[in-house]
Design a protein around this motif. Structure first.
Motif, PDB file in Angstrom:
ATOM      1  N   ILE A 211       0.867  -1.295   0.197  1.00 42.91           N
ATOM      2  CA  ILE A 211      -0.240  -0.060  -0.067  1.00 42.91           C
ATOM      3  C   ILE A 211       0.886   1.231   0.078  1.00 42.91           C
ATOM      4  O   ILE A 211       0.521   2.214  -0.858  1.00 42.91           O
ATOM      5  CB  ILE A 211      -0.942  -0.221   1.213  1.00 42.91           C
ATOM      6  N   ALA A 212       1.947   1.394   0.793  1.00 47.53           N
ATOM      7  CA  ALA A 212       2.740   2.437   0.737  1.00 47.53           C
ATOM      8  C   ALA A 212       3.619   2.809  -0.377  1.00 47.53           C
ATOM      9  O   ALA A 212       3.653   3.780  -0.840  1.00 47.53           O
ATOM     10  CB  ALA A 212       3.791   2.295   2.014  1.00 47.53           C
ATOM     11  N   GLY A 213       3.844   1.596  -0.863  1.00 50.38           N
ATOM     12  CA  GLY A 213       4.694   1.593  -2.377  1.00 50.38           C
ATOM     13  C   GLY A 213       3.452   2.306  -3.340  1.00 50.38           C
ATOM     14  O   GLY A 213       4.078   3.008  -4.224  1.00 50.38           O
ATOM     15  N   LEU A 214       2.602   1.917  -3.528  1.00 55.79           N
ATOM     16  CA  LEU A 214       1.331   2.276  -4.266  1.00 55.79           C
ATOM     17  C   LEU A 214       1.186   3.950  -4.084  1.00 55.79           C
ATOM     18  O   LEU A 214       1.246   4.710  -5.087  1.00 55.79           O
ATOM     19  CB  LEU A 214       0.022   1.730  -4.061  1.00 55.79           C
ATOM     20  N   VAL A 215       1.210   4.263  -2.714  1.00 59.31           N
ATOM     21  CA  VAL A 215       1.062   5.630  -2.665  1.00 59.31           C
ATOM     22  C   VAL A 215       2.045   6.325  -2.859  1.00 59.31           C
ATOM     23  O   VAL A 215       2.052   7.495  -3.449  1.00 59.31           O
ATOM     24  CB  VAL A 215       0.684   5.936  -0.898  1.00 59.31           C
ATOM     25  N   GLN A 216       3.422   5.940  -2.765  1.00 61.49           N
ATOM     26  CA  GLN A 216       4.549   6.682  -3.254  1.00 61.49           C
ATOM     27  C   GLN A 216       4.667   6.617  -4.733  1.00 61.49           C
ATOM     28  O   GLN A 216       5.065   7.865  -4.924  1.00 61.49           O
ATOM     29  CB  GLN A 216       5.602   5.640  -2.590  1.00 61.49           C
ATOM     30  N   THR A 217       4.403   5.735  -5.399  1.00 56.21           N
ATOM     31  CA  THR A 217       4.432   5.835  -6.852  1.00 56.21           C
ATOM     32  C   THR A 217       3.405   6.744  -7.307  1.00 56.21           C
ATOM     33  O   THR A 217       3.729   7.546  -8.190  1.00 56.21           O
ATOM     34  CB  THR A 217       4.034   4.536  -7.378  1.00 56.21           C
TER      35      THR A 217
END
Length: 241
Positions: A211-217
């Motif tokens: 989830i954090a990676g999707l937000v970051q991207t």
């Protein structure tokens, strides 16, 4: 170690080298957000607590030390170097980054794998890393005209996931479905890494970094669009106000 993790490591390392080149070659940190650099330093310091207690591999240890030391070196240059610190645009770098720290801490206390100091710190570093680039993006948007080295730094940083280690890295405990305890995924490579691990490891699931990676991207999407336009048209990178 798979090729996606290694590619992510090298891309992130290259982004750091680009930034250090800009600072030391030009004796200037113009266009660089000190607040973002401080957030990344905090990310690495809270994520790599296992350096004090565990040894996984020489590569793993060296990369952790490189990320910590380079982040602290950049912060030191921007705060204490007699020449570089004069070029820091404090008036433009006004994002209230302490709100990101507070929000990430609350999320880490509420959502974590286990309620231990190391697990909470790991979750905190994941949440904080997802939004640590915000002060830098806001600064670039305010300044609009972005010099080449700064643009390349943000581009390569966006193509690497300034790292999120998975839970096994910090726990350093044997896990039946884990084949690489120091697996790392990076922004441009994390999707490929997840797909690879999903099909090669049984029951592979890491919802916090996913989830954090999707937000970051998602935060980088706008920058990547304008970076692509500048590259395509061979013009200087400009961000809308």
């Amino acid at each position: 170690m798979n090729v996606f993790r290694f590619a992510g490591d090298m891309t992130h390392l290259f982004s750091v080298l680009v930034l250090l080149l800009k600072i030391y070659a030009t004796k200037s940190c113009s266009g660089i957000s000190l607040k973002t650099q401080e957030l990344y330093a905090l990310v690495f310091l809270t994520r790599y607590l296992d350096l004090l207690t565990d040894f996984i591999s020489l590569y793993n240890t060296v990369m952790k030390l490189v990320f910590i030391s380079s982040s602290l070196a950049i912060v030191w240059c921007m705060r204490a170097h007699p020449v570089v610190r004069r070029t820091y645009d404090k008036d433009q770098d006004t994002f209230r980054h302490y709100t990101l720290v507070a929000g990430s801490l609350v999320l880490a206390l509420l959502f974590h794998d286990r309620f231990t100091i190391r697990e909470v710190c790991w979750a905190f570093s994941i949440y904080l890393e997802a939004v640590a680039i915000l002060p830098q993006l806001v600064l670039l948007q305010r300044s609009r005209n972005v010099d080449n080295l700064t643009g390349q730094y943000v581009f390569f940083l966006g193509n690497s996931s300034v790292c999120f280690y998975e839970r096994e890295l910090l726990s350093c405990k044997p896990v039946a479905h884990c084949t690489d305890l120091h697996e790392r995924a990076y922004r441009a490579f994390y999707i490929l890494n997840w797909i690879y691990r999903y099909f090669t490891e049984q029951h592979f699931s890491r919802w916090i970094p996913w989830i954090a990676g999707l937000v970051q991207t998602g935060l980088y999407a706008d920058f990547f669009y304008y970076y692509y336009l500048s590259w395509k048209n061979n013009v200087k990178l400009q961000l809308p106000a």
